[in-house]
Scaffold this motif. Structure first.
Motif, mmCIF file in Angstrom:
data_model
loop_
_atom_site.group_PDB
_atom_site.id
_atom_site.type_symbol
_atom_site.label_atom_id
_atom_site.label_comp_id
_atom_site.label_asym_id
_atom_site.label_seq_id
_atom_site.Cartn_x
_atom_site.Cartn_y
_atom_site.Cartn_z
ATOM 1 N N ILE A 76 15.752 -2.387 0.014
ATOM 2 C CA ILE A 76 14.859 -2.053 1.129
ATOM 3 C C ILE A 76 15.590 -2.296 2.446
ATOM 4 O O ILE A 76 16.063 -3.396 2.704
ATOM 5 N N THR A 77 15.674 -1.240 3.265
ATOM 6 C CA THR A 77 16.306 -1.373 4.580
ATOM 7 C C THR A 77 15.282 -1.518 5.689
ATOM 8 O O THR A 77 15.607 -2.006 6.767
ATOM 9 N N GLU A 78 14.057 -1.079 5.418
ATOM 10 C CA GLU A 78 12.992 -1.189 6.418
ATOM 11 C C GLU A 78 11.651 -1.282 5.705
ATOM 12 O O GLU A 78 11.415 -0.570 4.727
ATOM 13 N N ALA A 79 10.791 -2.163 6.191
ATOM 14 C CA ALA A 79 9.448 -2.306 5.638
ATOM 15 C C ALA A 79 8.454 -2.368 6.786
ATOM 16 O O ALA A 79 8.554 -3.231 7.651
ATOM 17 N N THR A 80 7.521 -1.434 6.791
ATOM 18 C CA THR A 80 6.448 -1.415 7.775
ATOM 19 C C THR A 80 5.165 -1.810 7.063
ATOM 20 O O THR A 80 4.824 -1.225 6.030
ATOM 21 N N VAL A 81 4.472 -2.808 7.597
ATOM 22 C CA VAL A 81 3.218 -3.282 7.010
ATOM 23 C C VAL A 81 2.133 -3.123 8.071
ATOM 24 O O VAL A 81 2.267 -3.614 9.185
ATOM 25 N N LYS A 82 1.058 -2.420 7.702
ATOM 26 C CA LYS A 82 -0.049 -2.201 8.639
ATOM 27 C C LYS A 82 -1.371 -2.402 7.917
ATOM 28 O O LYS A 82 -1.517 -2.005 6.762
ATOM 29 N N GLY A 83 -2.321 -2.994 8.612
ATOM 30 C CA GLY A 83 -3.670 -3.080 8.069
ATOM 31 C C GLY A 83 -4.180 -1.680 7.784
ATOM 32 O O GLY A 83 -3.877 -0.733 8.516
ATOM 33 N N TRP A 84 -4.942 -1.525 6.703
ATOM 34 C CA TRP A 84 -5.375 -0.207 6.256
ATOM 35 C C TRP A 84 -6.822 -0.275 5.786
ATOM 36 O O TRP A 84 -7.251 -1.285 5.214
ATOM 37 N N GLU A 85 -7.567 0.779 6.046
ATOM 38 C CA GLU A 85 -8.972 0.840 5.658
ATOM 39 C C GLU A 85 -9.205 2.004 4.708
ATOM 40 O O GLU A 85 -8.921 3.155 5.048
ATOM 41 N N LEU A 86 -9.715 1.725 3.544
ATOM 42 C CA LEU A 86 -10.049 2.758 2.570
ATOM 43 C C LEU A 86 -11.356 3.430 2.983
ATOM 44 O O LEU A 86 -12.366 2.760 3.172
ATOM 45 N N VAL A 87 -11.316 4.750 3.137
ATOM 46 C CA VAL A 87 -12.518 5.512 3.485
ATOM 47 C C VAL A 87 -12.932 6.389 2.310
ATOM 48 O O VAL A 87 -14.104 6.405 1.945
ATOM 49 N N PHE A 88 -12.007 7.117 1.717
ATOM 50 C CA PHE A 88 -12.289 7.969 0.568
ATOM 51 C C PHE A 88 -11.452 7.501 -0.602
ATOM 52 O O PHE A 88 -10.278 7.152 -0.437
ATOM 53 N N ASN A 89 -12.047 7.521 -1.799
ATOM 54 C CA ASN A 89 -11.364 7.042 -2.980
ATOM 55 C C ASN A 89 -11.728 7.970 -4.136
ATOM 56 O O ASN A 89 -12.844 7.909 -4.655
ATOM 57 N N ALA A 90 -10.789 8.817 -4.552
ATOM 58 C CA ALA A 90 -11.044 9.772 -5.630
ATOM 59 C C ALA A 90 -11.346 9.061 -6.946
ATOM 60 O O ALA A 90 -12.082 9.579 -7.789
ATOM 61 N N ALA A 91 -10.793 7.849 -7.126
ATOM 62 C CA ALA A 91 -11.038 7.114 -8.366
ATOM 63 C C ALA A 91 -12.463 6.561 -8.427
ATOM 64 O O ALA A 91 -12.977 6.314 -9.507
ATOM 65 N N GLU A 92 -13.062 6.400 -7.268
ATOM 66 C CA GLU A 92 -14.429 5.866 -7.183
ATOM 67 C C GLU A 92 -15.226 6.713 -6.195
ATOM 68 O O GLU A 92 -15.432 6.306 -5.053
ATOM 69 N N PRO A 93 -15.655 7.912 -6.614
ATOM 70 C CA PRO A 93 -16.410 8.770 -5.699
ATOM 71 C C PRO A 93 -17.606 8.030 -5.090
ATOM 72 O O PRO A 93 -18.217 7.196 -5.722
ATOM 73 N N GLY A 94 -17.851 8.350 -3.843
ATOM 74 C CA GLY A 94 -18.970 7.733 -3.136
ATOM 75 C C GLY A 94 -18.584 6.514 -2.342
ATOM 76 O O GLY A 94 -19.435 5.887 -1.719
ATOM 77 N N THR A 95 -17.291 6.148 -2.377
ATOM 78 C CA THR A 95 -16.869 4.994 -1.573
ATOM 79 C C THR A 95 -16.338 5.431 -0.240
ATOM 80 O O THR A 95 -15.994 6.547 -0.044
#
Length: 95
Positions: A76-95
């Motif tokens: 790994i030469t570069e790692a970017t870490v950012k907070g993330w919010e799940l809005v749509f989830n194909a594995a769990e429709p309706g989330t």
């Protein structure tokens, strides 16, 4: 528990990446089994990868990354870490 998106850039040496990849995937599997890793995979051109982690903080995600063989072996030469919010989830429709 928060979610974090991680974007990784790898070295260009594909043979070295392939050599270290089994240990890297073992590390990812341990994180998955521990409930820390949500999704992960390399880009199709093997220039890097992306992962989604669940953790208490960005510092915790960076600590997990620091133990990854792809980090300790210089893949790994570069790692970017950012907070993330799940809005749509194909594995769990309706989330």
């Amino acid at each position: 528990m928060a979610m974090f998106a991680v974007m990784l850039t790898y070295i260009e040496d594909k043979d070295r990446i392939a050599q270290v990849r089994p240990a890297h995937r073992d590390h990812l599997k341990r994180q998955f089994d521990a409930g820390k890793l949500y999704h992960a995979g390399p880009f199709t051109d093997d220039s890097g990868g992306m992962a989604i982690y669940t953790a208490d903080s960005e510092a915790e995600v960076r600590a997990i990354l620091a133990e990854d063989p792809f980090t300790t072996e210089g893949i790994i030469t570069e790692a970017t870490v950012k907070g993330w919010e799940l809005v749509f989830n194909a594995a769990e429709p309706g989330t």
